[in-house]
Design an enzyme around this catalytic site. Structure first.
Site, PDB file in Angstrom:
ATOM      1  N   ASP E  32       0.876  -1.170   0.000  1.00 17.59           N
ATOM      2  CA  ASP E  32       0.000   0.000   0.000  1.00 17.59           C
ATOM      3  C   ASP E  32       0.908   1.213   0.000  1.00 17.59           C
ATOM      4  O   ASP E  32       2.101   1.127   0.309  1.00 17.59           O
ATOM      5  CB  ASP E  32      -0.912  -0.012   1.234  1.00 17.59           C
ATOM      6  CG  ASP E  32      -2.174   0.810   1.004  1.00 17.59           C
ATOM      7  OD1 ASP E  32      -3.265   0.218   0.870  1.00 17.59           O
ATOM      8  OD2 ASP E  32      -2.061   2.058   0.921  1.00 17.59           O
ATOM      9  N   ILE E  33       0.331   2.347  -0.353  1.00 19.96           N
ATOM     10  CA  ILE E  33       1.096   3.582  -0.241  1.00 19.96           C
ATOM     11  C   ILE E  33       1.188   3.998   1.216  1.00 19.96           C
ATOM     12  O   ILE E  33       2.035   4.803   1.593  1.00 19.96           O
ATOM     13  CB  ILE E  33       0.478   4.686  -1.131  1.00 19.96           C
ATOM     14  CG1 ILE E  33       1.517   5.761  -1.433  1.00 19.96           C
ATOM     15  CG2 ILE E  33      -0.785   5.256  -0.519  1.00 19.96           C
ATOM     16  CD1 ILE E  33       1.106   6.675  -2.587  1.00 19.96           C
ATOM     17  N   ASP E  50       4.320   2.850  -4.150  1.00 23.06           N
ATOM     18  CA  ASP E  50       3.411   3.728  -4.898  1.00 23.06           C
ATOM     19  C   ASP E  50       3.034   3.032  -6.203  1.00 23.06           C
ATOM     20  O   ASP E  50       3.885   2.778  -7.057  1.00 23.06           O
ATOM     21  CB  ASP E  50       4.133   5.047  -5.184  1.00 23.06           C
ATOM     22  CG  ASP E  50       3.232   6.045  -5.908  1.00 23.06           C
ATOM     23  OD1 ASP E  50       2.135   5.650  -6.362  1.00 23.06           O
ATOM     24  OD2 ASP E  50       3.642   7.209  -6.024  1.00 23.06           O
ATOM     25  N   PHE E  70      -6.326  -4.383  -5.456  1.00 21.77           N
ATOM     26  CA  PHE E  70      -7.387  -3.545  -4.889  1.00 21.77           C
ATOM     27  C   PHE E  70      -6.921  -2.115  -4.627  1.00 21.77           C
ATOM     28  O   PHE E  70      -7.685  -1.299  -4.129  1.00 21.77           O
ATOM     29  CB  PHE E  70      -7.907  -4.169  -3.582  1.00 21.77           C
ATOM     30  CG  PHE E  70      -9.030  -5.142  -3.791  1.00 21.77           C
ATOM     31  CD1 PHE E  70      -8.849  -6.291  -4.561  1.00 21.77           C
ATOM     32  CD2 PHE E  70     -10.290  -4.914  -3.243  1.00 21.77           C
ATOM     33  CE1 PHE E  70      -9.894  -7.195  -4.765  1.00 21.77           C
ATOM     34  CE2 PHE E  70     -11.337  -5.803  -3.445  1.00 21.77           C
ATOM     35  CZ  PHE E  70     -11.145  -6.933  -4.195  1.00 21.77           C
ATOM     36  N   GLY E  71      -5.685  -1.807  -4.965  1.00 21.38           N
ATOM     37  CA  GLY E  71      -5.164  -0.475  -4.686  1.00 21.38           C
ATOM     38  C   GLY E  71      -5.640   0.551  -5.693  1.00 21.38           C
ATOM     39  O   GLY E  71      -5.564   0.322  -6.900  1.00 21.38           O
ATOM     40  N   VAL E  73      -7.192   5.078  -5.734  1.00 17.34           N
ATOM     41  CA  VAL E  73      -7.954   6.127  -5.057  1.00 17.34           C
ATOM     42  C   VAL E  73      -9.420   5.744  -5.199  1.00 17.34           C
ATOM     43  O   VAL E  73      -9.897   5.529  -6.312  1.00 17.34           O
ATOM     44  CB  VAL E  73      -7.699   7.494  -5.718  1.00 17.34           C
ATOM     45  CG1 VAL E  73      -8.624   8.558  -5.122  1.00 17.34           C
ATOM     46  CG2 VAL E  73      -6.241   7.886  -5.549  1.00 17.34           C
ATOM     47  N   TYR E 135     -13.364   7.983 -12.163  1.00 19.21           N
ATOM     48  CA  TYR E 135     -13.099   6.794 -11.354  1.00 19.21           C
ATOM     49  C   TYR E 135     -13.586   5.532 -12.087  1.00 19.21           C
ATOM     50  O   TYR E 135     -12.864   4.536 -12.208  1.00 19.21           O
ATOM     51  CB  TYR E 135     -13.805   6.945 -10.000  1.00 19.21           C
ATOM     52  CG  TYR E 135     -13.716   5.711  -9.135  1.00 19.21           C
ATOM     53  CD1 TYR E 135     -12.531   5.375  -8.488  1.00 19.21           C
ATOM     54  CD2 TYR E 135     -14.815   4.876  -8.976  1.00 19.21           C
ATOM     55  CE1 TYR E 135     -12.453   4.239  -7.702  1.00 19.21           C
ATOM     56  CE2 TYR E 135     -14.744   3.738  -8.195  1.00 19.21           C
ATOM     57  CZ  TYR E 135     -13.558   3.427  -7.555  1.00 19.21           C
ATOM     58  OH  TYR E 135     -13.479   2.293  -6.796  1.00 19.21           O
TER      59      TYR E 135
END
Lengths: 279, 279, 279, 279, 279, 279
Positions: E32-33, E50, E70-71, E73, E135
């Site tokens: 994850d970030i 990232d 699943f990563g 925004v 999105y």
């Protein structure tokens, strides 16, 4: 109902069906190329006959209302070996049934009539034929013939595309394709007892979580499968060898999809399972 | 191209195709159950052979690139009479072609593979099979087999569903279903010369105003029919006997749709037209 | 119309379009990453700009009614090389057009948005995306974005899926996929002049006998192609190398269908043809 | 043919059709709520009658083979004003035709039965009804009724969904939707002379470049439109006011799509064109 | 399985999935970030990285068999803010997976790839993309890319279009769109354990009475949702504000369907629910 | 909700619905051409009114949010007898609802709008109309009108195609077509309480094993039927008279499919069952 004829009565599935069919009619005539088994049901008679010979099949239909046609060589073979029992045999059954005024043929078609469709193609009973073997091609032939006898002569037909019919699911593929004996019996019984059917096709598969089809078709028959292969999932998945390039894993027909035309598609399965599988 | 094999070379359509096919290849092998005609084309050889016998068909394929398979009994007959030439014959052609590594089968399928569809059903090549006769059922069988040989063995096939192929349109129905000899020749030639085809189905019908199909399918073949039966409209309509209850008038298969299974569907047509019609 | 913006004005197709577009509006603003050509049309101005930079693209839209967006890297490349001009560039054009209240984007999409579909799949504009390259994927992205801008902000878009646009057909595949400069001009002009379009997709292909699609879609635009690659058939077929196992021969995308992702799909074509091809 | 009945014979389209229909039958009975015109054709009789009154319509059918039903209020009105002539009138025609054993109703349906479909929706005759007005709803009602009379009583029907039928195209929309009088005559004549039709629907539109439909349907009727509104394109496009938010511009029904229910949809058109338009 | 990589491991859904995924493989690499959480699972390692940087993502794939991606925004933002994590990030994951020979990407797609479809449109997984936001457009991009990697490079992908995934349904819309954590876990687990999948799309929604889709697709995966939002119906319906003109109420995408492009679609939801929602 | 209007409140189904609808609103206005029953519910008022008279229906709508329109002659009759109550009555309800700003019409449509479809045609709510009677044609008319009021005026409509709604299944056909009173109540209640619906069609049939449709449509309404006619199978099948040539047995509409237009389709059923059936 007065009389039902069952072909392939000595096969694995025919053997399962004898008892329930004997309860659906006053008289059950069971026929097979094999000899009579040791014991018969009270209202059952047995006639040893060769499907490929019209003269042996035709007299059985006299006075019958329906024929449940499960007789065939149940494996892939070179075309000339299947021509008699699986192709001409189907013709003999339909033509004899028509000549004697039967109402309906209930036919053991197979997933292999559409076996080259992909698991994720969302196939339903309206998808066009994509046979995977000469075995499957015979099912295509009989389905098209059955539709024609209905449209031209008013002889009904219910074609059941049976998937993997065994006492228990045998391998990872069967988590999706298993048809339990109980569900087979329900499906055939309903195909027999529905008052009128016209021409219909339905998939014969249990209520498996992983069924590659979302809908078995022919709802008016009232088929509601009850069994689910999922209980065997952990065991059978542990043995699975994932291979996205193997047609056998991504097509409805499984090993029949990848086997060479004319060569047995059951060899591997039977080696693994040691039992009878009919598709 | 080195070599093409033409079956049914003595039939009405085979006779039309010999000359153009002889120009598409170095060598044309023409075969029929009938004896050799009086004169052959320069690069043509003739082999009298029975389609129903694999041993007679198989050797013809040696060294060929394509087979144009037009041989068959061209009429409705009882199934046992069609089994050899139309069913087994098609298998023999495909199997022999596959064994000898041919690239493609160009096949004379027929409208009768879908002959029970209604004229106003807007049928295209994706519509499911609805054979009207044992004759049409043989076309269904061969089409399904052709798809399988393509998918399993990489043998290409172009199945041409020929409508009413005659020198001139013969009756009111043919105002829609006529295929002129010129358009037949174009269609077969393009099916042969297209570099790669995979498995494809196309309708063989001229550019008739009243064609019951809006689109012949398989556009990549480049078939552009040029003839139109409309020039005969006034004459032929004058003879038409409208009857909305007659299946022969409202189904693609015309008289084959209403004839009894196993009985000739050409009788009436030939009585009217006195000529050769192939469908 | 007051003002049209043309992107990619220095490309092969942009060069073809400058003159006809200059006649459709009082003012034509031509832009490209390349420098201004020697001569401009009377009502044309030229702005050298990088599509990947919003600040360079945005001001061009001021006062315009439409943008004809043909600017892009016209070949397969690794994704990072296409990201700026083909992906971000498309976003920049739509977003800038929307901010300045333009009515419409006319977009050079490509057959490669659906390039993995088979020639004989009877694809029409409703078939789902099957990009064959990162180049084609950028077209999918822009088409989906164009639909969204129409549905959310009322900015119209006409996406033209251009096939093989060259002065003459270059190879056997182009017998089906050729788009002549004349037909390109007609297609773009009609996409511009149609009073209202909403969101629409159309195939940009000439009236070729061997077109792999039967219908170009978006009929209300009034596109009627006039040219036909068939005049080159004899010459180009003579060079064809049939290979049914080569994806390039049986998929809409041709060589882009078989090339490795990120590697040029035009190399072979250009080697053969020595000219500019845009798809 | 012995006798044809034409309703709406005094309307703009009825007037066009009288002469050609008089040539298709021994006797033409023309009827309208309007009085007899000054001159009749040699084999024509005129009966003034109210479509809404069964007793006035029923006797006209005696001895007829077909009725060409073009009578109706040709504009949007409040439902109660259309109920008699457009709804009950259609019932009266079908029921009377059925009682007198006519073979066929040829019906002036309208694009307004599907007028709320978008221009770019690629609509064909199988698209479901989306009426835009009470006027269009009457066409939906009659089409559904016509199918039922065919399926239940064997009365054939050909429903022609007429677009913008005028001597010349009147506005930018008509560049796509125009139906010339010549093409109307061809369409109706073929609907009459085709020997058997069952129930069929076809779009009545000329061979316009900008036709919003790609295919008129019912190919077996043999309709081949010859006229093209494109000759008027420059003039009519110059007057067009593009407005992507105006339903009238992006729906098949044009101004009927945006007019309030019950209010005239022809007002604007007639103001512009000063002529008769029938849809 | 030896190794699984999970991206977005610190997100609401990633957090739910860590434990079950750790049981599906010998080694789980979570990334994850965000920084590493306080405690890890026994066979889990954490790498802060990232998604937008290929060099940080690529090494994680070494030796892995699958990546569960699943990563992203998880909200609507201006396109430039989503470009790195949601677009380039998806490319980085697929490209790195391909370079290291992984078998499969299991991807968190979203209902917002088809969010502008109407609730009553009977949408299934074959419906074309209609993104409602930038999105959602990123999900369209990744799905099309995933299909291409499968067709060109044989990298499998299962795209799960997640609806409203929260511990409990948050509002009236979620009575149809809720995906419980239990059903999410089942869906992801089955997408991982199915031996071969090719490219597949499935809807991630629980067994809700009011689900706007009738079928989740991809049956061969064996997803059988168990939870039903109906228990919350009375409470949540009481708060509903019916408004047939509000896109948010009649489109699959809910508030994302009506929000302005680039503005948060979660604001309203989070204000109401005070919790984490992922779609 | 403040106020609901229920038409046909004295009919068999209206009587079932009064109580549940009275709980969905502060005020229930029940109306019928029949006189007020002996007792009313606490918040119910009764207005005797003739559906065919706009002036009697219009005032009832004042202040209402929804109308549940179940009033009609519930049997086949000659068209003129149905014109007032079933056709004009439906118009009166929609028009009055629209004038008073109601949100929604919940309409008792019927299987007879599609009654000539075959049992094995796998019909869903998108299948085109095939009315079997004037009774069914009125349902087609109202459905098309309902769609138009939604598209033109924003008045929502949920059209429920009710099958065989009786306390218990009455005959072999009803094993598939039964709709229990409990499931009817659930269906209507959900059609009322769903916050927004637009225009929707759903089949009203219970969860019968032998349902001739696989899916009731309109999933977002949340209809989950609970009852199953299968408990009556043995008894009712014993009485069945199979007849494959009888339209009543193979069409969705049952006896309405074979009855003559204008003659009662319920006669036989009521003779057998002695009870009230509504379809």
């Amino acid at each position: 109902m007065k009389k039902i004829v069952l072909t392939g009565a000595a096969g694995a599935l025919g053997t399962v069906l004898r008892e329930p069919l004997s309860r659906s009619a006053d008289e059950l005539v069971s026929t097979d190329i094999a000899a009579q088994p040791e014991s018969l049901l009270p209202n059952e008679t047995w006639v040893q006959a060769d499907l490929a010979k019209f003269d042996e099949i035709e007299p059985l239909m006299k006075g019958a209302e329906m024929v449940v046609h499960f007789g065939a060589v149940v494996d892939e073979k070179p075309f000339p070996e299947l021509l008699g029992p699986n192709y001409v045999g189907a013709y003999n059954v339909w033509e004899a049934a028509s000549q004697h005024g039967l109402r309906r043929v209930v036919y053991a078609s197979s997933v292999h009539a559409v076996g080259l469709w992909e698991n994720n193609a969302d196939v339903d009973v309206t998808a066009h034929h994509r046979p995977d073997t000469f075995y499957g091609l015979a099912k295509c032939f009989a389905e098209d013939m059955g539709r024609m006898y209905w449209e031209k002569r008013g002889l009904e037909a219910v074609c059941l595309r049976i998937f993997s019919c065994t006492p228990e699911p045998q391998n990872a593929r069967a988590l999706g394709t298993w048809l339990s004996y109980g569900d087979l019996t329900q499906l055939v019984t309903r195909a027999v007892e529905t008052p009128t059917t016209g021409f219909a096709v339905a998939f014969g598969v249990s209520n498996n979580d992983r069924s590659p089809i979302k809908d078995h078709g022919a709802h008016f028959l009232g088929y509601r499968p009850r069994d689910n292969a999922e209980d065997w999932a952990e065991t059978l998945l542990a043995k699975a060898q994932p291979d996205p390039t193997d047609l056998a894993q991504m097509r409805l027909g499984g090993p029949f999809a990848s086997v060479a035309l004319g060569e047995s598609g059951m060899a591997g399965i039977r080696a693994l399972s040691g039992g009878d599988e009919e598709e």
